[in-house]
Design an enzyme around this catalytic site. Structure first.
Site, mmCIF file in Angstrom:
data_model
loop_
_atom_site.group_PDB
_atom_site.id
_atom_site.type_symbol
_atom_site.label_atom_id
_atom_site.label_comp_id
_atom_site.label_asym_id
_atom_site.label_seq_id
_atom_site.Cartn_x
_atom_site.Cartn_y
_atom_site.Cartn_z
ATOM 1 N N CYS A 382 0.874 -1.110 0.062
ATOM 2 C CA CYS A 382 0.135 0.018 0.030
ATOM 3 C C CYS A 382 0.822 1.166 -0.146
ATOM 4 C CB CYS A 382 -1.017 -0.231 1.106
ATOM 5 S SG CYS A 382 -0.053 -0.371 3.002
ATOM 6 N N ARG A 387 -2.446 -1.185 5.230
ATOM 7 C CA ARG A 387 -3.361 -1.939 4.673
ATOM 8 C C ARG A 387 -2.998 -2.866 3.899
ATOM 9 N NH1 ARG A 387 -5.231 3.217 0.778
ATOM 10 N NH2 ARG A 387 -2.845 3.524 0.931
#
Length: 430
Positions: A382, A387
């Site tokens: 990410c 994430r």
């Protein structure tokens, strides 16, 4: 006290509505599993997500959902504009029969909601308790509030830790919110102890080992993690798995799930666990869970490789970098879009309305659109790793065998002007 008072009107309403809802559920025409298949009905599990994922209900020997069932929990709250996408995702429409199962109240509530969306061919599935089940491969690693509360109370629980266990809240910075309210008995992990500037990549293996020992974590310690944002907990989970902790568990839905279940919280300082002298295995025990910049570049040339961007669509196509401290916009040429959320602090594409993990079938469908497949050598990235760690953890729960996190991600890639960048709309390619 205010938190419990806030829920009191809802609880009273549920009690008052129970006879009505039960009657509505009982009025649905019954349908056997054989009949449901003959009608090509969509089978829908209306229970809480943890039962769907694999946890057995009280009195059950097995958990999970009826094989092939979609999930639409009676506990979820969709906004009006969210319903079309939710129905499409689950294959629900007015022309197709729907067979619901769960407790009478749950079936009745979902039936009511579907009627409001124009779906009238509704049935109640009979004999579902004995039907063949499916479950998330590592459902035991995705724990729920009731299980954790029972474990803390010393009650017998399914999939109990084999030995020592420890609970931590994970967040960035000092534990300001933690001091006001947290799960009883939790320690606290500041992600600054796991990451280092300027790229926010993981700390050295030596520093990671020192941190684990300081917090009483060995390779055979069961570590239960939760966050106010699940991404933070997933970040810690990935690095613990990389280090070699065998039993890492995540509270599905995070602290919000604990609140929703009306579990007790406390104020005050984090629990300080007794340090341990040795981790027990050499760190990293799972080095394959970590991908460097050079490895990411090699992966792009690998026929069965997938470098997967867990970012918003606007980040992926270059409309925004997603971060105030990252200036370049765009993404890595050859990367596949693995979805993310509404912004850099969100993983909503992977979450049910209550913040719990979506069914594996929905995540797999989402990834399949970009030819991201379980058999590939897959590295998630990410901006700086949070994430990507959550996507990694979900793939690990599904028992994907060749997965890792490209820790440097877009931040590291974009800092070198010699690395190519792509912007603009694009479609999946094989």
């Amino acid at each position: 006290m205010k938190r419990y008072l806030r829920w009191l009107p809802m609880a009273l309403a549920a009690v008052l509505l129970w006879p009505t809802l039960s009657a509505v559920a009982g009025e649905l025409p019954p349908l056997s599993l054989t009949e449901a298949k003959a009608k090509q009905a969509v089978i829908v599990d209306t229970r809480a997500s943890y039962f769907y994922q694999g946890w057995p209900m009280e009195g059950e020997q097995q958990g999970g959902h009826v094989a092939g069932a979609e999930h639409l929990s009676a506990e979820w709250k969709y906004r009006a504009e969210q319903w079309p996408a939710a129905l499409k995702e689950k294959g629900l429409h007015a022309k197709r029969p729907v067979a619901l199962y769960g407790a009478p109240r749950e079936v009745a509530e979902v039936a009511r909601l579907l009627r409001l969306q124009g779906i009238k061919q509704l049935f109640e599935l009979q004999g579902w308790q004995s039907a063949p089940r499916e479950a998330l491969a590592r459902w035991q690693q995705l724990v729920h509030p009731r299980w954790l509360a029972d474990l803390q109370a010393g009650k017998p629980v399914t999939a109990a830790p084999q030995g020592d266990w420890k609970l931590f809240e994970v967040d960035w910075g000092s534990p300001k919110a933690f001091l006001i309210s947290h799960i009883p008995g939790a320690g606290y992990i500041d992600t600054n102890r796991l990451e280092t500037e300027v790229l926010w990549n993981k700390v050295s293996d030596q520093a990671l080992e020192a941190f684990l020992l300081e917090n009483g974590i060995r390779h055979d310690t069961t570590v239960i993690l939760y966050g106010r944002n699940t991404m933070a907990a997933a970040r810690a989970a990935h690095l613990m798995l990389y280090a070699g902790v065998n039993d890492v568990r995540l509270l599905d839905g995070g602290l919000d799930a604990w609140f929703i279940q009306h579990q007790r919280t406390e104020t005050g300082l984090p629990k300080q666990y007794k340090p341990v002298p040795a981790f027990g295995v050499t760190i990293p025990a799972r080095p394959e869970f970590y991908t460097t910049l050079d490895q990411a570049k090699s992966l792009l040339q690998q026929p069965d490789g997938a470098l997967v961007s867990i970012r918003t669509w606007d980040e992926f196509v270059g409309n925004t970098s997603g971060y105030s401290y990252i200036k370049p916009k765009g993404d890595i040429p050859g990367a596949k879009w693995g979805h993310g959320g509404v912004d850099a602090n969100s993983m909503s594409d992977f979450h049910n309305p209550d913040g719990t993990m979506k069914p594996a079938r929905e995540i797999l469908t989402m990834w399949d659109q970009w030819h991201i497949e379980p058999t590939q050598q897959t590295a998630f990235y990410c901006g700086t790793g949070w994430r990507a760690s959550e996507a990694f953890f979900y793939a690990w729960l599904m028992d994907w065998q060749r997965i890792s996190v490209y820790d440097g991600g877009w931040y590291e890639w974009s800092m070198d002007p010699n690395n190519p960048i792509v912007t603009g709309e694009r479609q999946p390619s094989h």
